[in-house]
Design a protein around this motif. Structure first.
Motif, PDB file in Angstrom:
ATOM      1  N   GLN A 104      39.009  70.289  31.493  1.00  0.00           N
ATOM      2  CA  GLN A 104      39.845  70.033  30.164  1.00  0.00           C
ATOM      3  C   GLN A 104      39.294  68.562  29.569  1.00  0.00           C
ATOM      4  O   GLN A 104      39.273  67.753  30.332  1.00  0.00           O
ATOM      5  CB  GLN A 104      41.046  69.897  30.552  1.00  0.00           C
ATOM      6  CG  GLN A 104      42.178  69.257  29.224  1.00  0.00           C
ATOM      7  CD  GLN A 104      43.673  69.603  29.475  1.00  0.00           C
ATOM      8  OE1 GLN A 104      43.927  70.453  29.629  1.00  0.00           O
ATOM      9  NE2 GLN A 104      44.373  68.467  29.394  1.00  0.00           N
ATOM     10  N   ARG A 134      41.695  70.691  25.020  1.00  0.00           N
ATOM     11  CA  ARG A 134      40.859  71.890  24.968  1.00  0.00           C
ATOM     12  C   ARG A 134      40.414  72.145  26.371  1.00  0.00           C
ATOM     13  O   ARG A 134      39.847  71.226  27.081  1.00  0.00           O
ATOM     14  CB  ARG A 134      39.884  71.866  23.749  1.00  0.00           C
ATOM     15  CG  ARG A 134      40.170  71.433  22.503  1.00  0.00           C
ATOM     16  CD  ARG A 134      40.732  72.595  21.945  1.00  0.00           C
ATOM     17  NE  ARG A 134      41.010  72.152  20.469  1.00  0.00           N
ATOM     18  CZ  ARG A 134      42.154  72.573  19.794  1.00  0.00           C
ATOM     19  NH1 ARG A 134      42.949  73.306  20.522  1.00  0.00           N
ATOM     20  NH2 ARG A 134      42.393  72.358  18.595  1.00  0.00           N
ATOM     21  N   GLN A 135      40.353  73.230  26.698  1.00  0.00           N
ATOM     22  CA  GLN A 135      39.638  73.828  27.827  1.00  0.00           C
ATOM     23  C   GLN A 135      37.980  74.370  27.709  1.00  0.00           C
ATOM     24  O   GLN A 135      38.095  75.435  26.572  1.00  0.00           O
ATOM     25  CB  GLN A 135      40.409  74.588  28.817  1.00  0.00           C
ATOM     26  CG  GLN A 135      41.654  74.161  29.029  1.00  0.00           C
ATOM     27  CD  GLN A 135      42.276  75.102  30.114  1.00  0.00           C
ATOM     28  OE1 GLN A 135      42.349  76.234  30.286  1.00  0.00           O
ATOM     29  NE2 GLN A 135      42.923  74.518  31.223  1.00  0.00           N
ATOM     30  N   HIS A 187      34.933  74.517  18.998  1.00  0.00           N
ATOM     31  CA  HIS A 187      36.220  74.315  18.594  1.00  0.00           C
ATOM     32  C   HIS A 187      36.098  73.710  16.933  1.00  0.00           C
ATOM     33  O   HIS A 187      37.082  73.348  16.520  1.00  0.00           O
ATOM     34  CB  HIS A 187      36.689  73.256  19.430  1.00  0.00           C
ATOM     35  CG  HIS A 187      37.074  73.837  20.721  1.00  0.00           C
ATOM     36  ND1 HIS A 187      38.316  74.627  20.982  1.00  0.00           N
ATOM     37  CD2 HIS A 187      36.605  73.524  21.728  1.00  0.00           C
ATOM     38  CE1 HIS A 187      38.157  75.116  22.216  1.00  0.00           C
ATOM     39  NE2 HIS A 187      37.230  74.636  22.743  1.00  0.00           N
TER      40      HIS A 187
END
Ligand code: FES
Length: 87
Positions: free
Chosen positions: A12, A20-21, A35
Protein backbone atom coordinates in the motif's frame (compact mmCIF):
# COMPACT_ATOMS: atom_id res chain seq x y z
CA UNK A 1 -4.84 -3.20 -9.76
CA UNK A 2 -6.77 -6.45 -10.03
CA UNK A 3 -9.14 -7.05 -7.13
CA UNK A 4 -8.16 -10.75 -6.90
CA UNK A 5 -4.48 -10.16 -6.15
CA UNK A 6 -3.53 -11.74 -2.80
CA UNK A 7 -2.70 -9.17 -0.15
CA UNK A 8 0.78 -10.64 0.37
CA UNK A 9 1.64 -9.69 -3.19
CA UNK A 10 0.60 -6.06 -2.70
CA UNK A 11 2.00 -3.00 -1.06
CA UNK A 12 0.00 0.00 0.00
CA UNK A 13 1.34 3.38 -0.99
CA UNK A 14 -0.09 6.89 -0.88
CA UNK A 15 -0.23 8.90 -4.09
CA UNK A 16 -0.88 12.53 -3.29
CA UNK A 17 -2.44 11.34 -0.05
CA UNK A 18 -4.72 8.73 -1.64
CA UNK A 19 -4.15 5.13 -0.51
CA UNK A 20 -3.46 2.80 -3.43
CA UNK A 21 -2.43 -0.83 -3.67
CA UNK A 22 0.09 -1.96 -6.24
CA UNK A 23 1.82 -5.25 -6.91
CA UNK A 24 5.00 -5.82 -4.95
CA UNK A 25 7.98 -4.97 -7.18
CA UNK A 26 6.17 -2.20 -9.05
CA UNK A 27 8.30 0.85 -9.70
CA UNK A 28 6.98 4.12 -8.37
CA UNK A 29 6.87 5.46 -11.94
CA UNK A 30 4.66 2.56 -13.01
CA UNK A 31 2.40 3.06 -10.00
CA UNK A 32 1.99 6.74 -10.89
CA UNK A 33 1.16 5.88 -14.50
CA UNK A 34 -1.22 3.12 -13.41
CA UNK A 35 -3.19 5.60 -11.33
CA UNK A 36 -2.88 8.55 -13.76
CA UNK A 37 -0.93 10.68 -11.29
CA UNK A 38 1.76 12.96 -12.76
CA UNK A 39 5.29 12.67 -11.38
CA UNK A 40 5.76 16.40 -11.46
CA UNK A 41 4.59 19.59 -13.07
CA UNK A 42 6.73 21.67 -15.39
CA UNK A 43 7.43 25.33 -14.59
CA UNK A 44 4.36 26.14 -16.71
CA UNK A 45 2.22 23.64 -14.82
CA UNK A 46 2.20 20.90 -17.45
CA UNK A 47 1.90 17.40 -15.97
CA UNK A 48 4.95 15.25 -16.64
CA UNK A 49 5.51 11.50 -16.53
CA UNK A 50 8.33 9.00 -16.91
CA UNK A 51 10.00 9.06 -20.30
CA UNK A 52 13.11 6.88 -20.56
CA UNK A 53 12.35 4.50 -17.70
CA UNK A 54 16.04 3.88 -17.07
CA UNK A 55 17.28 6.74 -14.93
CA UNK A 56 18.66 9.07 -17.57
CA UNK A 57 16.10 11.77 -18.42
CA UNK A 58 14.97 12.84 -14.92
CA UNK A 59 11.43 13.41 -16.23
CA UNK A 60 10.03 11.09 -13.56
CA UNK A 61 11.12 13.09 -10.53
CA UNK A 62 8.68 13.18 -7.63
CA UNK A 63 8.67 13.66 -3.88
CA UNK A 64 9.02 10.33 -2.05
CA UNK A 65 8.65 10.28 1.71
CA UNK A 66 9.33 14.01 1.80
CA UNK A 67 12.47 13.89 -0.34
CA UNK A 68 12.22 15.84 -3.61
CA UNK A 69 13.76 14.98 -6.99
CA UNK A 70 13.64 11.20 -6.56
CA UNK A 71 13.73 9.36 -9.88
CA UNK A 72 10.62 7.24 -9.62
CA UNK A 73 11.64 4.87 -12.40
CA UNK A 74 14.56 3.72 -10.26
CA UNK A 75 12.66 3.05 -7.04
CA UNK A 76 10.25 0.24 -6.23
CA UNK A 77 7.16 0.85 -4.15
CA UNK A 78 7.48 -0.02 -0.47
CA UNK A 79 4.66 -0.43 2.01
CA UNK A 80 3.40 2.92 3.36
CA UNK A 81 5.54 4.91 0.93
CA UNK A 82 4.25 8.43 0.36
CA UNK A 83 4.61 9.83 -3.13
CA UNK A 84 3.68 13.39 -4.04
CA UNK A 85 3.58 15.12 -7.39
CA UNK A 86 6.53 17.50 -7.44
CA UNK A 87 5.47 21.10 -8.05
S1 FES B 1 11.96 8.10 -16.62
FE1 FES B 1 13.86 8.91 -17.23
S2 FES B 1 14.96 9.06 -15.37
FE2 FES B 1 13.12 8.14 -14.81
Amino acid sequence: MPEAMPEAQCVQIYLNGMPRQVARGTSVAAALLLHAVPCRESVKGTPRAALCGMGICFECRAVINGVAHRRTCQINCLDEMRVETQR
